[in-house]
Scaffold this motif. Structure first.
Motif, short mmCIF file in Angstrom:
data_model
loop_
_atom_site.label_atom_id
_atom_site.label_comp_id
_atom_site.label_asym_id
_atom_site.label_seq_id
_atom_site.Cartn_x
_atom_site.Cartn_y
_atom_site.Cartn_z
N VAL A 146 44.88 25.11 -21.43
CA VAL A 146 43.94 26.00 -22.12
C VAL A 146 42.70 26.37 -21.32
CG1 VAL A 146 44.66 25.14 -24.39
CG2 VAL A 146 42.67 24.13 -23.26
N SER A 147 42.49 25.75 -20.17
CA SER A 147 41.24 26.00 -19.42
C SER A 147 41.04 27.47 -19.09
CB SER A 147 41.21 25.17 -18.14
OG SER A 147 40.95 23.83 -18.43
N GLU A 148 42.11 28.15 -18.69
CA GLU A 148 41.98 29.57 -18.32
C GLU A 148 41.54 30.40 -19.53
OE1 GLU A 148 44.56 33.11 -16.11
OE2 GLU A 148 45.36 31.07 -16.25
N GLN A 149 42.13 30.10 -20.69
CA GLN A 149 41.74 30.81 -21.91
C GLN A 149 40.29 30.51 -22.28
OE1 GLN A 149 44.73 29.44 -24.68
NE2 GLN A 149 45.98 31.27 -24.36
N MET B 290 34.51 32.05 -22.84
CA MET B 290 33.10 31.79 -22.54
C MET B 290 32.39 33.02 -21.98
SD MET B 290 33.23 27.95 -20.95
CE MET B 290 33.63 26.51 -21.96
N ARG B 291 33.17 33.94 -21.43
CA ARG B 291 32.56 35.14 -20.86
C ARG B 291 32.40 36.26 -21.88
NH1 ARG B 291 35.83 32.97 -16.97
NH2 ARG B 291 34.83 32.40 -15.02
N VAL B 292 32.95 36.06 -23.06
CA VAL B 292 32.82 37.07 -24.13
C VAL B 292 31.44 36.90 -24.78
CG1 VAL B 292 33.73 37.85 -26.35
CG2 VAL B 292 35.30 37.12 -24.53
N PRO B 293 30.73 37.99 -25.08
CA PRO B 293 29.44 37.85 -25.79
C PRO B 293 29.61 37.03 -27.07
CG PRO B 293 29.74 40.10 -25.02
CD PRO B 293 31.03 39.39 -24.74
N VAL C 53 38.67 38.00 -26.85
CA VAL C 53 37.84 38.31 -28.02
C VAL C 53 38.52 37.82 -29.29
CG1 VAL C 53 36.79 40.15 -29.38
CG2 VAL C 53 36.80 40.30 -26.89
N THR C 54 39.82 38.04 -29.37
CA THR C 54 40.59 37.56 -30.53
C THR C 54 40.55 36.05 -30.63
OG1 THR C 54 42.10 39.45 -30.30
CG2 THR C 54 42.85 37.60 -31.65
N LEU C 55 40.70 35.38 -29.50
CA LEU C 55 40.66 33.92 -29.48
C LEU C 55 39.29 33.41 -29.93
CD1 LEU C 55 42.52 33.24 -26.10
CD2 LEU C 55 43.41 32.87 -28.40
N LEU C 56 38.24 34.08 -29.47
CA LEU C 56 36.89 33.65 -29.83
C LEU C 56 36.61 33.87 -31.31
CD1 LEU C 56 34.32 32.50 -28.48
CD2 LEU C 56 33.47 34.85 -28.37
N VAL C 57 37.04 35.01 -31.83
CA VAL C 57 36.86 35.28 -33.26
C VAL C 57 37.62 34.25 -34.09
CG1 VAL C 57 37.36 36.91 -35.12
CG2 VAL C 57 36.42 37.73 -32.96
#
Length: 256
Positions: free
Chosen positions: A108-111, A116-119, A42-46
């Motif tokens: 980075v693929s795992e991250q 991608m699974r985070v809303p 979530v932090t990475l996505l934000v």
């Protein structure tokens, strides 16, 4: 030429610096205020979302990537449709060719899979990222290079190489370079990032859905077909039957 090198370097440094700054701030706030674990998806996505918005706002406000309505007013709907078809046709052959190369480190693929699974992951990765990256690498960097270099394809290749390198993941670089060549060609033909955004959106959308179908970052393309090599070959042939006509149509429809 010196001014072009300075401008291109400035655009690239600014893009990378913004990413590092925003990610550092978001990580600090997340860990110190919300007590999340470092590397939380979530932090990475934000961090990615804020970075992309900041890049778009900065490059537009400082007019480093000039935009206007002229291209959209020409109603290039067929071109945009063929851009999407082109992206659909090139993804599988590009990934397949990349798998034929010696294995490259994947950092980075795992991250990315977790993000991608985070809303909201789809919106950030498939919508915000294409707009920001097209503004920087085609609207700013390639625009500068194409105005200075005599060879259009030299400018396209340099911008594609920078686009691949800035991803920071060796395993993604061959595919990113190939996509950068197509995106650069589209920009040079139209002087607009709009077809590239459509292509880039479709490419990232396919990657998003592949991450759902093949959640293992080490999975190969043939795993998508249950190990059936014949099905893989047929899908590659079908993809080329989409890609080649799309390139022909784009070549006809994109204004020189």
């Amino acid at each position: 030429m010196k001014r072009t090198i300075f401008n291109v370097t400035s655009y690239l440094v600014l893009f990378v610096a913004l990413q590092l700054l925003v990610v550092t701030i978001v990580n600090f706030v997340a860990t110190s205020v919300f007590h999340t674990v470092e590397g939380n998806p979530v932090t990475l996505l934000v961090g990615s979302a804020v970075t992309n918005v900041a890049v778009v706002a900065l490059f537009l406000s400082l007019k480093m990537s000039p935009v206007n309505k002229e291209y959209l007013l020409s109603r290039p709907w067929a071109t945009l449709a063929w851009s999407v078809v082109c992206a659909l046709g090139v993804v599988l052959p590009s990934v397949w060719l990349q798998e034929l190369l010696p294995p490259l480190p994947d950092v980075v693929s795992e991250q990315m899979m977790k993000m991608m699974r985070v809303p909201g992951g789809y919106f950030v990765i498939a919508v915000l990222a294409p707009v920001a990256e097209e503004l920087v690498f085609r609207g700013a960097i390639l625009r500068q290079l194409s105005e200075t270099l005599r060879s259009r394809w030299t400018a396209i290749a340099i911008s594609a190489l920078l686009f691949a390198l800035v991803h920071g993941n060796p395993a993604q670089m061959p595919h990113a370079f190939a996509m950068g060549l197509i995106l650069g060609w589209m920009y040079c033909r139209t002087k607009s990032i709009v077809p590239g955004v459509a292509f880039h959106w479709c490419n990232n959308t396919v990657a998003y859905f592949l991450s759902i179908v093949l959640p293992d970052p080490d999975a190969k393309l043939i795993d998508l077909y249950g190990g059936n090599e014949t099905s893989l070959i047929l899908s590659l042939v079908f993809s080329l039957c989409i890609f080649v006509p799309a390139i022909v149509q784009l070549n006809m429809r994109m204004k020189r």
